[in-house]
Write an enzyme that holds these catalytic residues in place. Structure first.
Site, PDB file in Angstrom:
ATOM      1  N   ASP A  17       8.254 -37.079  21.891  1.00 27.62           N
ATOM      2  CA  ASP A  17       8.555 -37.741  20.628  1.00 27.62           C
ATOM      3  C   ASP A  17       9.082 -39.125  20.994  1.00 27.62           C
ATOM      4  OD1 ASP A  17       9.513 -38.225  17.903  1.00 27.62           O
ATOM      5  OD2 ASP A  17      11.506 -37.906  18.788  1.00 27.62           O
ATOM      6  N   ASP A  32      11.098 -41.706  18.727  1.00 27.84           N
ATOM      7  CA  ASP A  32      12.412 -42.159  18.252  1.00 27.84           C
ATOM      8  C   ASP A  32      13.500 -41.116  18.443  1.00 27.84           C
ATOM      9  OD1 ASP A  32      11.424 -44.686  17.336  1.00 27.84           O
ATOM     10  OD2 ASP A  32      10.458 -43.591  15.699  1.00 27.84           O
ATOM     11  N   GLN A  65       4.962 -42.005  12.025  1.00 28.22           N
ATOM     12  CA  GLN A  65       5.251 -43.387  11.632  1.00 28.22           C
ATOM     13  C   GLN A  65       5.000 -43.551  10.142  1.00 28.22           C
ATOM     14  OE1 GLN A  65       6.677 -45.843  13.437  1.00 28.22           O
ATOM     15  NE2 GLN A  65       6.991 -44.369  15.102  1.00 28.22           N
TER      16      GLN A  65
HETATM   17 MG   LIG Z   1      12.695 -38.231  16.943  1.00 28.58          MG
END
Ligand SMILES: [Mg+2]
Ligand SMILES: [Zn+2]
Length: 187
Positions: A8, A10, A54
């Site tokens: 992943d 972020d 996103q």
């Molecule tokens: Mg994340």
């Protein structure tokens, strides 16, 4: 067949700045450097992939093309550490978006499995020999449903803790360095 580690983005691979697409603001999370060096030292070779939701595209905060410089920058960050980022997979959708073409209920948005499935087809990845690492349970669920082993970074980013059989990570660790040590130990 290839093996992969799916990161992943972020809050896992890079510090979480919500809806950021400015490459200059992107920094690796604690332990990411060490993790890549541990993983690169293993006998078993892994492809590295990023899989990221996103929704900012669907919400109209930025355009899909704004993600390309970000992808290239991340690829460069891997290269600086002597690692190769194989691909950057993103879901631009959100069911409650503002931009019509992206405002759909898709199968790629995590916890959906479409990004992992597509990657496995494109790059001949054996998902059962691969890992998904994320900071929330949606990442875990996506990985588990795709048949990967899963690691949750227990760094405070998951706040809801809605649990079911798909959302139980195989391992829980503090940061990416510890995740890499788990992978090195289990392989
Ligand atoms: Mg994340
Ligand atoms: Zn999607």
């Amino acid at each position: 067949m290839e093996r992969a580690i799916f990161f992943d983005k972020d809050g896992t691979l890079v510090e979480n700045i919500p809806y950021n697409v400015d490459p200059r603001k992107v920094t690796f999370t604690q332990g990411a450097n060490q993790a890549l060096s541990i993983l690169s030292g293993l006998n078993s070779e892994f492809q590295y992939h990023i899989v990221t939701n996103q929704a900012g595209v669907a919400l109209g905060y930025f355009e899909e093309s704004d993600l390309y410089p970000l992808r290239d920058h991340l690829s460069g960050m891997f290269e600086e550490l002597g690692a190769k980022l194989t691909d950057f997979h993103y879901c631009p959708h959100h069911p409650e978006g503002k931009i019509q073409e992206y405002s759909i209920l898709c199968h790629c948005r995590k916890p959906g499995v479409e990004m992992l499935k597509r990657a496995s087809q494109k790059y001949q990845i054996n998902l059962s020999q691969s890992w998904m690492i994320g900071d929330i349970l949606d990442d875990v669920e996506s990985g588990k449903r795709a048949g990967c082993r899963t690691i949750l970074l227990d760094n405070g980013n998951e706040t809801e803790w809605i649990l079911n059989e798909w959302r139980m990570p195989d391992f829980k660790v503090r940061d990416l360095e510890e995740a890499a040590r788990v992978i090195a130990g289990v392989l």
